[in-house]
Design an enzyme around this catalytic site. Structure first.
Site, PDB file in Angstrom:
ATOM      1  N   GLY A  47     -35.805 -12.879   9.973  1.00 31.30           N
ATOM      2  CA  GLY A  47     -33.849 -12.811  10.181  1.00 31.30           C
ATOM      3  C   GLY A  47     -33.286 -13.450  10.951  1.00 31.30           C
ATOM      4  O   GLY A  47     -32.113 -13.098  11.490  1.00 31.30           O
ATOM      5  N   GLY A  51     -26.027 -14.222  12.856  1.00 31.63           N
ATOM      6  CA  GLY A  51     -25.781 -13.082  13.553  1.00 31.63           C
ATOM      7  C   GLY A  51     -26.746 -12.736  15.009  1.00 31.63           C
ATOM      8  O   GLY A  51     -27.351 -14.087  15.603  1.00 31.63           O
ATOM      9  N   TYR A 223     -26.507   0.432  14.852  1.00 33.96           N
ATOM     10  CA  TYR A 223     -24.602  -0.320  15.145  1.00 33.96           C
ATOM     11  C   TYR A 223     -25.022   1.524  14.876  1.00 33.96           C
ATOM     12  O   TYR A 223     -25.374   2.140  14.288  1.00 33.96           O
ATOM     13  CB  TYR A 223     -24.225  -0.915  14.938  1.00 33.96           C
ATOM     14  CG  TYR A 223     -22.589  -0.379  15.297  1.00 33.96           C
ATOM     15  CD1 TYR A 223     -22.277  -1.240  15.999  1.00 33.96           C
ATOM     16  CD2 TYR A 223     -21.671  -0.062  14.362  1.00 33.96           C
ATOM     17  CE1 TYR A 223     -20.900  -0.943  16.442  1.00 33.96           C
ATOM     18  CE2 TYR A 223     -20.476   0.005  13.965  1.00 33.96           C
ATOM     19  CZ  TYR A 223     -19.746  -0.183  15.354  1.00 33.96           C
ATOM     20  OH  TYR A 223     -18.420  -0.542  16.030  1.00 33.96           O
ATOM     21  N   TYR A 233     -21.145   4.277   9.340  1.00 35.06           N
ATOM     22  CA  TYR A 233     -21.835   3.957   9.765  1.00 35.06           C
ATOM     23  C   TYR A 233     -22.972   5.181  10.076  1.00 35.06           C
ATOM     24  O   TYR A 233     -24.441   4.889  10.933  1.00 35.06           O
ATOM     25  CB  TYR A 233     -21.704   3.183  11.279  1.00 35.06           C
ATOM     26  CG  TYR A 233     -21.058   1.251  11.394  1.00 35.06           C
ATOM     27  CD1 TYR A 233     -22.016   0.734  10.541  1.00 35.06           C
ATOM     28  CD2 TYR A 233     -19.892   0.745  11.112  1.00 35.06           C
ATOM     29  CE1 TYR A 233     -21.878  -0.030  10.686  1.00 35.06           C
ATOM     30  CE2 TYR A 233     -19.128  -0.347  10.996  1.00 35.06           C
ATOM     31  CZ  TYR A 233     -20.442  -0.917  10.132  1.00 35.06           C
ATOM     32  OH  TYR A 233     -20.021  -2.241  10.534  1.00 35.06           O
TER      33      TYR A 233
HETATM   34  P1  NAI Z   1     -26.818 -11.842   9.392  1.00 34.69           P
HETATM   35  O1  NAI Z   1     -26.229 -11.206   8.111  1.00 34.69           O
HETATM   36  O2  NAI Z   1     -25.990 -12.339  10.086  1.00 34.69           O
HETATM   37  O3  NAI Z   1     -27.725 -12.242   9.611  1.00 34.69           O
HETATM   38  C1  NAI Z   1     -29.014 -11.440   8.307  1.00 34.69           C
HETATM   39  C2  NAI Z   1     -30.487 -12.582   8.573  1.00 34.69           C
HETATM   40  O4  NAI Z   1     -31.091 -12.128   7.796  1.00 34.69           O
HETATM   41  C3  NAI Z   1     -30.168 -13.627   8.292  1.00 34.69           C
HETATM   42  O5  NAI Z   1     -31.544 -14.606   9.089  1.00 34.69           O
HETATM   43  C4  NAI Z   1     -31.053 -13.670   6.939  1.00 34.69           C
HETATM   44  O6  NAI Z   1     -31.408 -15.158   6.554  1.00 34.69           O
HETATM   45  C5  NAI Z   1     -32.073 -12.790   6.617  1.00 34.69           C
HETATM   46  N1  NAI Z   1     -32.501 -12.424   5.580  1.00 34.69           N
HETATM   47  C6  NAI Z   1     -31.282 -11.849   4.434  1.00 34.69           C
HETATM   48  N2  NAI Z   1     -32.083 -11.395   3.439  1.00 34.69           N
HETATM   49  C7  NAI Z   1     -33.201 -12.191   3.963  1.00 34.69           C
HETATM   50  C8  NAI Z   1     -34.725 -11.797   3.473  1.00 34.69           C
HETATM   51  N3  NAI Z   1     -34.844 -11.226   1.717  1.00 34.69           N
HETATM   52  N4  NAI Z   1     -35.869 -12.258   3.545  1.00 34.69           N
HETATM   53  C9  NAI Z   1     -35.819 -13.174   4.509  1.00 34.69           C
HETATM   54  N5  NAI Z   1     -34.401 -13.073   5.944  1.00 34.69           N
HETATM   55  C10 NAI Z   1     -33.610 -11.855   4.913  1.00 34.69           C
HETATM   56  O7  NAI Z   1     -26.700 -10.395  10.001  1.00 34.69           O
HETATM   57  P2  NAI Z   1     -26.492  -9.606  11.156  1.00 34.69           P
HETATM   58  O8  NAI Z   1     -24.853  -8.423  10.984  1.00 34.69           O
HETATM   59  O9  NAI Z   1     -26.679 -10.576  12.355  1.00 34.69           O
HETATM   60  O10 NAI Z   1     -27.877  -8.225  11.011  1.00 34.69           O
HETATM   61  C11 NAI Z   1     -28.812  -7.952  11.968  1.00 34.69           C
HETATM   62  C12 NAI Z   1     -29.131  -6.811  12.376  1.00 34.69           C
HETATM   63  O11 NAI Z   1     -28.500  -6.113  13.036  1.00 34.69           O
HETATM   64  C13 NAI Z   1     -28.644  -5.735  11.227  1.00 34.69           C
HETATM   65  O12 NAI Z   1     -29.568  -4.373  11.298  1.00 34.69           O
HETATM   66  C14 NAI Z   1     -27.330  -4.998  11.729  1.00 34.69           C
HETATM   67  O13 NAI Z   1     -27.494  -3.344  11.205  1.00 34.69           O
HETATM   68  C15 NAI Z   1     -27.390  -4.799  12.884  1.00 34.69           C
HETATM   69  N6  NAI Z   1     -26.156  -4.603  13.576  1.00 34.69           N
HETATM   70  C16 NAI Z   1     -24.873  -5.822  13.100  1.00 34.69           C
HETATM   71  C17 NAI Z   1     -23.973  -4.987  13.722  1.00 34.69           C
HETATM   72  C18 NAI Z   1     -22.769  -6.303  13.012  1.00 34.69           C
HETATM   73  O14 NAI Z   1     -21.535  -6.457  13.523  1.00 34.69           O
HETATM   74  N7  NAI Z   1     -22.877  -7.337  12.552  1.00 34.69           N
HETATM   75  C19 NAI Z   1     -23.685  -4.699  14.730  1.00 34.69           C
HETATM   76  C20 NAI Z   1     -24.844  -4.088  15.360  1.00 34.69           C
HETATM   77  C21 NAI Z   1     -26.257  -4.127  14.533  1.00 34.69           C
END
Ligand code: NAI
Length: 387
Positions: A47, A51, A223, A233
């Site tokens: 991922g 983000g 989170y 959440y």
């Molecule tokens: P994001 O949407 O910015 O990034 C998601 C990533 O996962 C991207 O690189 C995307 O290409 C990849 N991805 C999605 N499906 C995929 C697949 N099938 N195979 C390969 N790659 C795949 O998300 P974000 O917000 O950075 O979230 C990342 C983690 O952080 C999650 O577990 C989220 O719950 C957690 N988080 C997010 C917060 C927020 O406020 N955004 C707060 C605290 C934790």
């Protein structure tokens, strides 16, 4: 072509290649300004394109000087359609790393698949030998498991419906939104997609193939947030999945105790990312929180969060900075009592009329547009760009 933002609700269907590259460069500059530190040397980020995952990869490469393999699921440009931001971010990251002689390879495809696990293992064998840090930062709407079943996650509550104030992004009014109750199948499916099963599969696959070094570390993100959003959440479907993630961390650590492999969950701050903007109630909470944290001078974005996590909590001289609940926390500023007291005060007061005054709606939209490479200083948006 000239690329302009095309926003529909909580999604922008275009992305600016130059803007995305500048975004990545700014994050790199931030990390470099803090100096380098000792940490992992060979890092796999699942991922890695946007983000928290992208920020993790940047801190690994430009803070710890690590070789990185990044996996993400992004769309290339097609005809007049631009690629997704993560595609441009990854391309830019690879170029910046190459320029500085830092190893970086990126794979685009489904991280849930066995094929991707095999491809990554082969790449590690060929190029790096063994990995010493695995970052699990996937945020996906669905997952197809190796037996061919596809699970779709649901954004719902468990037990009772949840009604709260919601910022209607289309007309800037505030009205109540209700999040409905999930059935057992939806709870199970969300855990399948956003819980720890695939994380655990990855660690098993990497250890079975002997490409994970002794004492390797793996971290996944969670989170929790304030009571206000608990029905989403903490107790809702996402909450159930995150509870599973926490349980998985313990299981991985005890399963590989003899090899010294340690799995952690880091609880991060709420931020505008592609994953978070799709959730009702959350954009209003984010914009209220942004205003309060910016006023107090403690606001952070993904890169500041990840810099603090890796520099001061995971690879600090004092060892792993685990809190009483067994997790790492960089949500500490967000959860400060003075911050949350003010959030609740504003929350009770805010309505359509006071929205712009009490919430940082501008900051919210700026983050939103910048995620897609728009509204970034120094980028000439009237110029023709190669998409
Ligand atoms: P994001 O949407 O910015 O990034 C998601 C990533 O996962 C991207 O690189 C995307 O290409 C990849 N991805 C999605 N499906 C995929 C697949 N099938 N195979 C390969 N790659 C795949 O998300 P974000 O917000 O950075 O979230 C990342 C983690 O952080 C999650 O577990 C989220 O719950 C957690 N988080 C997010 C917060 C927020 O406020 N955004 C707060 C605290 C934790």
């Amino acid at each position: 072509m000239i690329v302009e933002p095309k926003v529909k609700g909580f999604i922008c269907t275009t992305a600016h290649p130059v803007g995305c590259a500048v975004n990545v460069e700014k994050q790199i500059e931030y990390v470099k300004s803090k100096g380098s530190f000792e940490g992992a040397k060979k890092v796999l980020v699942l991922g890695a394109s946007t983000g928290y995952g992208l920020a993790s990869r940047i801190i690994a490469a430009f803070g710890m000087g690590a070789s990185t393999i990044g996996v993400s699921f992004e769309k290339e440009a097609k005809g007049k359609r631009t690629a997704t931001p993560g595609f441009y971010n990854t391309k830019a990251f690879d170029e910046f790393a190459k320029r500085e002689g830092i190893y970086a390879k990126s794979l685009n495809g489904d991280a849930f698949s066995e094929k991707m696990k095999d491809d990554v293992i082969n790449l590690i064998r060929e190029d790096l030998g063994k990995i010493d840090l695995v970052v699990y930062s996937l945020a996906a709407p669905r997952r197809t498991t190796p037996d061919g079943t596809t699970y779709t996650s649901a954004l719902k509550t468990v037990g009772e419906p949840f009604t709260q104030k919601n910022w209607n992004l289309g007309d800037n009014t505030i009205s109540d939104a209700t999040i409905t109750v999930a059935n057992d199948d939806e709870i199970m499916s969300t855990i399948k997609v956003m819980g720890g099963e695939d994380w655990s599969d990855w660690i098993d696959a990497l250890t079975d193939a002997d490409v994970l070094s002794e004492n390797a570390v793996t971290v996944a993100y969670s989170y929790i947030g304030p009571e206000l959003t608990y029905p989403i959440y903490h107790d809702g479907t996402i909450g159930q999945a995150k509870a599973h993630l926490k349980k998985t961390a313990k299981e991985i650590t005890s399963r590989y105790e003899d090899r010294g492999i340690k799995a952690f969950v880091s609880v991060n701050k709420a931020l505008v990312t592609q994953a978070s903007t799709a959730i009702p109630v959350v954009p209003l909470y984010l914009s209220v929180l942004y205003k309060i944290m910016k006023d107090k001078g403690i606001h952070e974005g993904c890169i500041e969060q990840m810099d603090r996590l890796y520099r001061t909590k995971l690879y600090s001289e004092k060892g792993y900075m685990i809190e009483g609940d067994g997790m790492l926390h960089v949500d500490d500023y967000e959860m400060r009592e003075d911050v949350q007291t003010e959030v609740m005060k504003v929350w009770n007061e805010i309505d359509s009329e006071s929205l712009f005054r009490l919430a940082d709606t501008e900051g919210y939209w700026l983050d939103f547009y910048q995620m897609f490479g728009f509204r970034i200083d120094g980028v000439d948006y009237s110029a023709d760009v190669e998409v």
